[in-house]
Design a protein around this motif. Structure first.
Motif, PDB file in Angstrom:
ATOM      1  N   LEU A   1      13.269  -9.736 -34.481  1.00  0.00           N
ATOM      2  CA  LEU A   1      13.788  -8.370 -34.414  1.00  0.00           C
ATOM      3  C   LEU A   1      14.539  -7.983 -35.679  1.00  0.00           C
ATOM      4  N   GLN A   2      15.168  -8.965 -36.320  1.00  0.00           N
ATOM      5  CA  GLN A   2      15.954  -8.680 -37.513  1.00  0.00           C
ATOM      6  C   GLN A   2      15.346  -9.285 -38.779  1.00  0.00           C
ATOM      7  N   ALA A   3      14.133  -9.787 -38.687  1.00  0.00           N
ATOM      8  CA  ALA A   3      13.547 -10.512 -39.807  1.00  0.00           C
ATOM      9  C   ALA A   3      13.433  -9.659 -41.060  1.00  0.00           C
ATOM     10  N   ARG A   4      13.020  -8.413 -40.911  1.00  0.00           N
ATOM     11  CA  ARG A   4      12.863  -7.561 -42.088  1.00  0.00           C
ATOM     12  C   ARG A   4      14.219  -7.249 -42.717  1.00  0.00           C
ATOM     13  N   ALA A   5      15.234  -7.024 -41.886  1.00  0.00           N
ATOM     14  CA  ALA A   5      16.569  -6.748 -42.410  1.00  0.00           C
ATOM     15  C   ALA A   5      17.147  -7.969 -43.116  1.00  0.00           C
ATOM     16  N   TYR A   6      16.956  -9.150 -42.542  1.00  0.00           N
ATOM     17  CA  TYR A   6      17.427 -10.377 -43.191  1.00  0.00           C
ATOM     18  C   TYR A   6      16.714 -10.571 -44.531  1.00  0.00           C
ATOM     19  N   ALA A   7      15.419 -10.344 -44.560  1.00  0.00           N
ATOM     20  CA  ALA A   7      14.675 -10.516 -45.809  1.00  0.00           C
ATOM     21  C   ALA A   7      15.206  -9.588 -46.890  1.00  0.00           C
ATOM     22  N   ALA A   8      15.655  -8.412 -46.491  1.00  0.00           N
ATOM     23  CA  ALA A   8      16.167  -7.445 -47.450  1.00  0.00           C
ATOM     24  C   ALA A   8      17.459  -7.902 -48.122  1.00  0.00           C
ATOM     25  N   VAL A   9      18.189  -8.833 -47.484  1.00  0.00           N
ATOM     26  CA  VAL A   9      19.407  -9.363 -48.108  1.00  0.00           C
ATOM     27  C   VAL A   9      19.177 -10.776 -48.629  1.00  0.00           C
ATOM     28  N   GLY A  10      17.920 -11.130 -48.839  1.00  0.00           N
ATOM     29  CA  GLY A  10      17.608 -12.390 -49.488  1.00  0.00           C
ATOM     30  C   GLY A  10      17.412 -13.575 -48.574  1.00  0.00           C
ATOM     31  N   VAL A  11      17.173 -13.323 -47.261  1.00  0.00           N
ATOM     32  CA  VAL A  11      16.997 -14.416 -46.309  1.00  0.00           C
ATOM     33  C   VAL A  11      15.682 -14.184 -45.547  1.00  0.00           C
ATOM     34  N   PRO A  12      14.546 -14.538 -46.148  1.00  0.00           N
ATOM     35  CA  PRO A  12      13.259 -14.275 -45.488  1.00  0.00           C
ATOM     36  C   PRO A  12      12.882 -15.301 -44.424  1.00  0.00           C
ATOM     37  N   ALA A  13      13.436 -16.516 -44.466  1.00  0.00           N
ATOM     38  CA  ALA A  13      13.059 -17.565 -43.524  1.00  0.00           C
ATOM     39  C   ALA A  13      13.770 -17.364 -42.192  1.00  0.00           C
ATOM     40  N   TYR A  14      13.104 -17.736 -41.099  1.00  0.00           N
ATOM     41  CA  TYR A  14      13.732 -17.551 -39.790  1.00  0.00           C
ATOM     42  C   TYR A  14      13.200 -18.558 -38.779  1.00  0.00           C
ATOM     43  N   SER A  15      14.030 -18.813 -37.771  1.00  0.00           N
ATOM     44  CA  SER A  15      13.614 -19.643 -36.641  1.00  0.00           C
ATOM     45  C   SER A  15      12.967 -18.749 -35.596  1.00  0.00           C
TER      46      SER A  15
ATOM     47  N   PHE B   1       4.593 -13.475 -38.284  1.00  0.00           N
ATOM     48  CA  PHE B   1       4.950 -14.045 -39.582  1.00  0.00           C
ATOM     49  C   PHE B   1       3.959 -13.614 -40.660  1.00  0.00           C
ATOM     50  N   THR B   2       2.679 -13.699 -40.341  1.00  0.00           N
ATOM     51  CA  THR B   2       1.644 -13.334 -41.309  1.00  0.00           C
ATOM     52  C   THR B   2       1.736 -11.855 -41.675  1.00  0.00           C
ATOM     53  N   ALA B   3       1.935 -11.000 -40.676  1.00  0.00           N
ATOM     54  CA  ALA B   3       2.039  -9.567 -40.937  1.00  0.00           C
ATOM     55  C   ALA B   3       3.286  -9.248 -41.747  1.00  0.00           C
ATOM     56  N   LEU B   4       4.394  -9.899 -41.417  1.00  0.00           N
ATOM     57  CA  LEU B   4       5.639  -9.647 -42.137  1.00  0.00           C
ATOM     58  C   LEU B   4       5.506 -10.045 -43.597  1.00  0.00           C
ATOM     59  N   ARG B   5       5.005 -11.246 -43.839  1.00  0.00           N
ATOM     60  CA  ARG B   5       4.874 -11.710 -45.224  1.00  0.00           C
ATOM     61  C   ARG B   5       3.821 -10.921 -45.995  1.00  0.00           C
ATOM     62  N   GLY B   6       2.841 -10.361 -45.286  1.00  0.00           N
ATOM     63  CA  GLY B   6       1.796  -9.590 -45.940  1.00  0.00           C
ATOM     64  C   GLY B   6       2.114  -8.116 -46.086  1.00  0.00           C
ATOM     65  N   GLY B   7       3.283  -7.694 -45.617  1.00  0.00           N
ATOM     66  CA  GLY B   7       3.658  -6.288 -45.711  1.00  0.00           C
ATOM     67  C   GLY B   7       2.911  -5.384 -44.752  1.00  0.00           C
ATOM     68  N   ASP B   8       2.381  -5.948 -43.682  1.00  0.00           N
ATOM     69  CA  ASP B   8       1.636  -5.168 -42.688  1.00  0.00           C
ATOM     70  C   ASP B   8       2.631  -4.595 -41.667  1.00  0.00           C
ATOM     71  N   HIS B   9       3.257  -3.493 -42.035  1.00  0.00           N
ATOM     72  CA  HIS B   9       4.301  -2.908 -41.181  1.00  0.00           C
ATOM     73  C   HIS B   9       3.746  -2.384 -39.861  1.00  0.00           C
ATOM     74  N   GLY B  10       2.510  -1.944 -39.850  1.00  0.00           N
ATOM     75  CA  GLY B  10       1.920  -1.451 -38.617  1.00  0.00           C
ATOM     76  C   GLY B  10       1.861  -2.533 -37.554  1.00  0.00           C
ATOM     77  N   THR B  11       1.422  -3.730 -37.949  1.00  0.00           N
ATOM     78  CA  THR B  11       1.329  -4.833 -36.996  1.00  0.00           C
ATOM     79  C   THR B  11       2.698  -5.314 -36.562  1.00  0.00           C
ATOM     80  N   THR B  12       3.627  -5.450 -37.514  1.00  0.00           N
ATOM     81  CA  THR B  12       4.965  -5.920 -37.130  1.00  0.00           C
ATOM     82  C   THR B  12       5.635  -4.920 -36.194  1.00  0.00           C
ATOM     83  N   GLU B  13       5.491  -3.635 -36.470  1.00  0.00           N
ATOM     84  CA  GLU B  13       6.120  -2.635 -35.607  1.00  0.00           C
ATOM     85  C   GLU B  13       5.506  -2.637 -34.210  1.00  0.00           C
TER      86      GLU B  13
END
Length: 316
Positions: free
Chosen positions: A206-220, A235-247
């Protein structure tokens, strides 16, 4: 502290590489219906999680009910995780309570072959920043295993404490469970460049994109414990910038799952275990003080899980 085995920098490098490849997996500890440890069930669960390609494995942590394991059970759990992993990914075992007890668990994890330790928040009492640092100093002096500290609950570091932590030999990283992104950003700026950070918030996606924005892309990912197909797709969609799938996954699966999780204290573990059982994983019930989901909540979980799997083309 012994100099045997891989050093902290090597372990940190392996963890960083793993974090770039996949989510951090926190396996469930399997119990039989009578509440006793089920080693065979745990071994099968770990094997299936490893087959799904996590970046690292964290046995006997919060999701693995560390707080309910005795020392012999802990030894079995960590040893099985190490055996099944066979060096493919790092194994980071949980430890905690006060530093003296944490050191006992650390010795067990070291003997069992773990690569590092996740230091869970100490027991009960509030403590000043100097005491939080001293807790890690005492533990680091008693184990050769690298340490990742977990700030959550009564543990929250300020920037000066973080600088002191990073200077302790063997302390290689921090897991954050508070979700205070302002504080976390200050910590990342204060830390050395090679210091590890990862997102350990409940339902971290839920907060993965926000964490990545402050330099913390890794998550449990607790979801990886019962639906690695969903966790991997996100994970694949997030790292690939696929906002449609993540949303879509957030709106139709992760958000409703978090709403269900918040109904009862402890459901962050209980629902995960129940969902794994629905997928055919032999992990059994939770131990007290946690409780298994009610029939109504279990029905809601079954529907939500089926919907989430449909989203990624997998089957219940």
């Amino acid at each position: 502290m012994s100099d045997d085995g891989p050093g902290p920098r090597d372990v940190a490098r392996r963890l960083r590489e793993g974090m770039a490849r996949g989510v951090l997996s926190f396996p469930l500890t399997a119990f039989r219906d009578d509440g006793s440890l089920d080693p065979d069930g745990f071994r099968a669960h770990v094997a299936s999680r490893l087959a799904a390609g996590p970046g690292a494995l964290f046995p006997a942590c919060g999701t693995g009910e560390f707080f309910s394991l005795d020392e012999d059970e802990y030894r079995q759990v960590v040893a099985i995780a190490v055996e099944e992993t066979a060096g493919r990914v790092p194994v980071v075992a949980g430890t905690g309570y006060g530093w003296a007890q944490a050191a006992r668990f650390a010795r067990i994890a070291e003997e069992a072959g773990a690569d590092a330790l996740l230091v869970l928040p100490h027991y009960l009492t509030a403590a000043p920043q100097a005491g939080l640092v001293a807790q890690l100093e005492q533990l680091a002096a008693r184990t050769r295993l690298p340490l990742i500290t977990y700030q959550r609950g009564q543990v929250a570091y300020d920037t000066e404490a973080l600088r002191r932590l990073a200077r302790i030999p063997g302390v290689i990283g921090l897991k954050d469970g508070h979700g205070d992104l302002d504080r976390l950003r200050r910590l990342t700026l204060a830390a050395p460049e090679d210091f590890l950070f990862f997102n350990g918030a409940a339902t971290a996606e839920l907060q993965a994109r926000a964490y990545a924005a402050v330099g913390v892309p890794a998550y449990s990912s607790a979801v990886h414990a019962f639906a690695p197909e969903i966790a991997r797709a996100f994970f694949t969609a997030l790292r690939g910038g696929d906002h449609g799938t993540t949303e879509k996954l957030l709106r139709e699966f992760y958000g409703p799952f978090a709403d269900l999780r918040d109904r009862v204290p402890g459901y962050a573990v209980s629902l995960v275990k129940a969902a794994a059982m629905l997928r055919g994983q032999r992990v059994g019930p939770v131990r007290a003080p946690l409780t298994d989901p009610s029939d109504a909540d279990l029905g809601a979980l079954r529907e939500l899980l089926a919907a989430g799997l449909d989203l990624v083309g997998a089957a219940l």
